[in-house]
Write a protein that holds these residues in place. Structure first.
Motif, PDB file in Angstrom:
ATOM      1  N   GLY A 445     -37.923   3.865  -6.536  1.00 18.76           N
ATOM      2  CA  GLY A 445     -37.887   3.090  -7.975  1.00 18.76           C
ATOM      3  C   GLY A 445     -37.303   3.947  -8.970  1.00 18.76           C
ATOM      4  N   GLU A 446     -37.348   5.237  -9.126  1.00 24.22           N
ATOM      5  CA  GLU A 446     -36.691   6.055  -9.892  1.00 24.22           C
ATOM      6  C   GLU A 446     -35.069   6.288  -9.716  1.00 24.22           C
ATOM      7  OE1 GLU A 446     -38.879   9.543 -10.275  1.00 24.22           O
ATOM      8  OE2 GLU A 446     -40.525   8.815 -11.115  1.00 24.22           O
ATOM      9  N   PHE A 447     -34.768   6.143  -8.360  1.00 22.48           N
ATOM     10  CA  PHE A 447     -33.382   6.266  -7.984  1.00 22.48           C
ATOM     11  C   PHE A 447     -32.604   7.169  -8.377  1.00 22.48           C
ATOM     12  CE2 PHE A 447     -28.880   4.702  -8.351  1.00 22.48           C
ATOM     13  CZ  PHE A 447     -28.629   4.599  -6.784  1.00 22.48           C
ATOM     14  N   ALA A 448     -33.271   8.569  -8.263  1.00 21.37           N
ATOM     15  CA  ALA A 448     -32.702   9.950  -8.788  1.00 21.37           C
ATOM     16  C   ALA A 448     -32.913  10.957  -7.680  1.00 21.37           C
ATOM     17  CB  ALA A 448     -33.245  10.333 -10.039  1.00 21.37           C
ATOM     18  N   GLU A 449     -32.117  11.933  -7.809  1.00 20.49           N
ATOM     19  CA  GLU A 449     -32.053  13.053  -6.769  1.00 20.49           C
ATOM     20  C   GLU A 449     -33.271  13.658  -7.119  1.00 20.49           C
ATOM     21  OE1 GLU A 449     -29.189  15.025  -5.084  1.00 20.49           O
ATOM     22  OE2 GLU A 449     -28.092  13.245  -4.855  1.00 20.49           O
ATOM     23  N   ALA A 450     -34.233  14.282  -6.179  1.00 16.87           N
ATOM     24  CA  ALA A 450     -35.255  14.766  -6.308  1.00 16.87           C
ATOM     25  C   ALA A 450     -35.796  15.813  -5.318  1.00 16.87           C
ATOM     26  CB  ALA A 450     -36.545  13.690  -6.327  1.00 16.87           C
ATOM     27  N   ILE A 460     -28.572  10.929  -3.635  1.00 22.16           N
ATOM     28  CA  ILE A 460     -27.947   9.640  -4.027  1.00 22.16           C
ATOM     29  C   ILE A 460     -26.551   9.739  -3.597  1.00 22.16           C
ATOM     30  CG2 ILE A 460     -27.364   8.064  -5.925  1.00 22.16           C
ATOM     31  CD1 ILE A 460     -30.268   8.438  -5.302  1.00 22.16           C
ATOM     32  N   PHE A 461     -25.964   8.891  -2.609  1.00 22.07           N
ATOM     33  CA  PHE A 461     -24.462   9.088  -2.385  1.00 22.07           C
ATOM     34  C   PHE A 461     -23.758   7.834  -2.593  1.00 22.07           C
ATOM     35  CE2 PHE A 461     -27.170  11.514   0.270  1.00 22.07           C
ATOM     36  CZ  PHE A 461     -26.387  12.714   0.605  1.00 22.07           C
ATOM     37  N   ASN A 462     -22.409   7.911  -2.838  1.00 15.52           N
ATOM     38  CA  ASN A 462     -21.361   6.867  -2.852  1.00 15.52           C
ATOM     39  C   ASN A 462     -21.607   6.271  -1.567  1.00 15.52           C
ATOM     40  OD1 ASN A 462     -20.638   6.971  -5.526  1.00 15.52           O
ATOM     41  ND2 ASN A 462     -19.277   8.857  -4.891  1.00 15.52           N
ATOM     42  N   SER A 463     -21.247   4.801  -1.250  1.00 20.10           N
ATOM     43  CA  SER A 463     -21.242   4.335  -0.062  1.00 20.10           C
ATOM     44  C   SER A 463     -20.022   4.839   0.932  1.00 20.10           C
ATOM     45  CB  SER A 463     -21.130   2.811  -0.133  1.00 20.10           C
ATOM     46  OG  SER A 463     -22.124   2.206  -0.945  1.00 20.10           O
ATOM     47  N   SER A 464     -18.992   5.286   0.184  1.00 25.65           N
ATOM     48  CA  SER A 464     -17.875   5.691   0.760  1.00 25.65           C
ATOM     49  C   SER A 464     -18.246   7.096   1.231  1.00 25.65           C
ATOM     50  CB  SER A 464     -16.696   5.754  -0.180  1.00 25.65           C
ATOM     51  OG  SER A 464     -16.850   6.273  -1.353  1.00 25.65           O
ATOM     52  N   ASP A 465     -18.850   7.748   0.880  1.00 20.86           N
ATOM     53  CA  ASP A 465     -19.317   9.182   1.352  1.00 20.86           C
ATOM     54  C   ASP A 465     -19.511   9.231   2.980  1.00 20.86           C
ATOM     55  OD1 ASP A 465     -19.159  10.137  -1.265  1.00 20.86           O
ATOM     56  OD2 ASP A 465     -21.038  10.257  -1.666  1.00 20.86           O
ATOM     57  N   PHE A 466     -20.019   8.132   3.467  1.00 16.16           N
ATOM     58  CA  PHE A 466     -20.187   8.004   4.796  1.00 16.16           C
ATOM     59  C   PHE A 466     -19.198   7.699   5.714  1.00 16.16           C
ATOM     60  CE2 PHE A 466     -24.373   6.952   2.520  1.00 16.16           C
ATOM     61  CZ  PHE A 466     -25.064   8.234   2.851  1.00 16.16           C
ATOM     62  N   GLY A 467     -17.949   7.481   5.131  1.00 18.06           N
ATOM     63  CA  GLY A 467     -16.694   7.029   5.801  1.00 18.06           C
ATOM     64  C   GLY A 467     -15.787   7.995   6.125  1.00 18.06           C
ATOM     65  N   TYR A 468     -14.963   7.887   7.102  1.00 23.99           N
ATOM     66  CA  TYR A 468     -14.087   9.095   7.544  1.00 23.99           C
ATOM     67  C   TYR A 468     -12.992   8.318   8.187  1.00 23.99           C
ATOM     68  CZ  TYR A 468     -16.382   8.726  12.163  1.00 23.99           C
ATOM     69  OH  TYR A 468     -16.849   8.343  13.423  1.00 23.99           O
ATOM     70  N   ARG A 469     -11.849   9.040   8.482  1.00 26.15           N
ATOM     71  CA  ARG A 469     -10.725   8.713   9.205  1.00 26.15           C
ATOM     72  C   ARG A 469     -10.578   9.620  10.351  1.00 26.15           C
ATOM     73  NH1 ARG A 469      -8.565   7.947   4.084  1.00 26.15           N
ATOM     74  NH2 ARG A 469      -8.117   5.979   3.409  1.00 26.15           N
ATOM     75  N   THR A 470     -10.652   9.038  11.631  1.00 22.56           N
ATOM     76  CA  THR A 470     -10.444  10.012  12.859  1.00 22.56           C
ATOM     77  C   THR A 470      -8.768   9.915  13.060  1.00 22.56           C
ATOM     78  OG1 THR A 470     -12.589   9.499  13.671  1.00 22.56           O
ATOM     79  CG2 THR A 470     -10.509  10.243  15.260  1.00 22.56           C
TER      80      THR A 470
END
Length: 580
Positions: A445-450, A460-470
């Motif tokens: 609920g607090e949606f924060a780094e802890a 907390i990450f951006n959705s794009s942080d999990f993407g990569y190009r091979t």
């Protein structure tokens, strides 16, 4: 009578069956008789009124069913003058009377006993001379909701199923999910909607495509009832196991749900709710179970319907079909313009990272993340489930994210939040306490780094942080003199011929410039290399554990040397003592 003693009482019926039934067959008798006694107890107080109403409507020539439902106060009824207590009053005709009693139930209940194949067991018990004794034993126990509420009844069913599954070497975890895990999931999917759900007369729908005995649906209903007794939760589900389906349907009947919403069959090959969408969904699909049995139907839908069907983004490897249920649930989400949906699904670690760029698993993750559907993943402790000790993860997925969550994904590491059970149940040795659930829900609920005790527990990450190009890195083929060989025809004419033996790949994070990465990381080591851009693929993975890893530096070398010297000196002294 509490749940433990009641379960022990029902289990004692096994003593009657021993010798005529194998241990693995006990459930075929005890489960349907338990359901029968429960339904019998529920209808007990309105029995006389229902029979009087039946007689009245028959005299008037009016179809009685709607009136009988109203009088019974349930979504089912029984028109037989018999009940469990009257059955045992006629020992000589127990078989035919029991059949007559079963036939007096409304169609939905008769379907339940057909799924149990109960008639076959009645015949078998009768031939063995055991039917009266078993019926008498069950007639002695009161399963009326005033004595045993729906929550307790669910626990009784779960305990019985677990015991029977262990005796027959089946996986109990396929039938139900630990209650505290369900409570966590229910809290997480409802947390953003407390204001909406507290409004009087609110109606919402919930769905479980792997319903088991209905535990997830029941606990969701209990949660909403606690928060707003005026709210209405319409429950739907599908289940493949006949006994689990029968129990789920019986439970929904007693709760007053429309049991036509509980369908039987394989969700992946035969969707029992085709074209329907739901506000909320919950699921605990089987872990690591291959989907070869339904491969033909699934591939056909994938190839012919594409994104108009359920499996457009891709198909996982045949050895694990859990991600197919993820796609199935996504297909059941209400369009965002109509209010959208939220769901929780339990998955093992494999869907987080299995499969490289371009694979079915990676493409499914890509679809989820690029469409900003993933809200959070909660890593649970090991040894939480009855049939496996592996790590498990709860994914919370939504197409109506709150503004502050858009484009973001929260990872919560709850692997250290557990207490030891007083008694292990199969592989289940750990459980979440109420405090643990509250802490996880608070972090969400607090949606924060802890951090907790200096270790990260929420990130907390951006959705794009999990993407990569091979990218595919090529190097030239050289002749014996070391000269680069050039192509002689077509598009390759005049260009270096790539040497397949020297070919390599590199994964470049999506937010990095490919050329800058190549110049920095590759060219200093192999100056003659180049990128074949035609082979570049986009992939996604979620390396959950890596994001919570905390490096612990090794002890100083001098300290280790001192320990070793102390140990060797002790061994030396022992040897000298033996030689003296």
């Amino acid at each position: 009578m509490n749940q433990q003693s009641l379960s022990a009482f029902i289990w004692s019926v096994a003593d009657l069956l021993r010798g005529d039934y194998k241990q693995s067959e006990y459930g075929r008798v005890i489960l349907p008789f338990t359901v029968l006694r429960r339904l019998d107890s529920v209808l007990e107080s309105t029995k006389v009124a229902v029979l009087e109403e039946l007689e009245s409507r028959q005299k008037l020539g009016i179809a009685p069913d709607p009136f009988l439902l109203r009088v019974s106060g349930q979504s089912f009824f029984n028109t037989s003058p018999l009940d469990m207590k009257k059955l045992i009053g006629d020992q000589d005709h127990i078989g035919e009377n029991l059949y007559s009693y079963l036939n007096g139930f409304s169609p939905e209940v008769r379907d339940i006993f057909e799924r149990f194949e109960f008639h076959a067991q009645i015949d078998r018990l009768n031939k063995a001379g055991l039917l009266y004794q078993v019926a008498e034993r069950f007639a002695q126990v009161n399963l009326h909701p005033d004595e045993v509420d729906n929550h307790q009844m669910g626990l009784i069913f779960e305990e019985l199923i677990r015991k029977f599954a262990e005796l027959s070497n089946e996986t109990a975890g396929e039938h139900f999910t630990p209650r505290e895990v369900i409570r966590l999931m229910v809290n997480l999917i409802f947390i953003e909607d407390d204001d909406i759900l507290s409004k009087p007369g609110v109606v919402r729908t919930i769905y479980d495509p792997t319903a088991g005995t209905g535990g997830m649906l029941s606990i969701a209903g209990e949660y909403l009832d606690d928060h707003n007794p005026d709210a209405r939760l319409t429950m739907s589900g599908q289940e493949l196991n006949p006994e689990s389906y029968a129990i789920c349907k019986a439970d929904m009947l007693i709760k007053g749900q429309d049991v036509s919403n509980i369908t039987f069959g394989n969700t992946l090959s035969d969707d029992g709710h085709a074209g329907k969408h739901f506000d909320y969904m919950l699921s605990n699909p089987p872990f690591g179970v291959e989907w070869k049995k339904v491969e033909k139907e699934v591939r056909k839908e994938h190839e012919q319907q594409g994104f108009n069907g359920r499996f457009g983004p891709g198909l996982p490897r045949i050895s694990d079909g859990s991600m197919l249920f993820l796609l199935h649930l996504i297909s059941k989400m209400r369009p965002a313009a109509e209010g959208g949906s939220r769901f929780g699904i339990v998955l093992n670690g494999s869907p987080l990272f299995t499969g490289g760029a371009g694979s079915g698993e990676s493409e499914i993750r890509r679809y989820v993340l690029e469409n900003d559907l993933l809200e959070a993943i909660v890593g649970l402790p090991t040894d939480m489930f009855y049939n496996t000790g592996i790590s498990t993860y709860v994914w919370i997925v939504s197409n109506r994210k709150a503004a502050h969550r858009k484009g973001k994904v929260q990872l919560i590491d709850a692997s250290a939040m557990w207490q030891k059970m007083r008694k292990s149940l199969g592989s289940k040795r750990k459980e979440l306490s109420d405090d643990h659930i509250s802490e996880i829900v608070r972090l969400y609920g607090e949606f924060a780094e802890a951090k907790l005790d200096g270790k990260p527990v929420s990130r907390i990450f951006n959705s794009s942080d999990f993407g990569y190009r091979t990218i595919t890195v090529e190097r030239p083929t050289r002749d014996e003199a070391g000269n680069i060989m050039l192509g002689q025809r077509g598009k390759a004419k005049g260009k270096p011929v790539p040497d397949s033996k020297l070919r390599d790949t590199e994964n470049v994070p999506l937010h990095e410039d490919v050329e800058a990465y190549f110049k920095r990381e590759v060219l200093p080591h192999v100056p003659d290399a180049w990128i074949d851009h035609d082979k570049t693929k986009v992939g996604y993975e979620i390396p959950f554990n890596r994001h919570f890893y905390v490096f612990t530096p090794p002890r100083p070398l001098a300290e280790i040397d001192a320990d070793l010297k102390q140990t060797t000196d002790r061994i030396k002294a022992m040897i000298e003592g033996l030689m003296a």
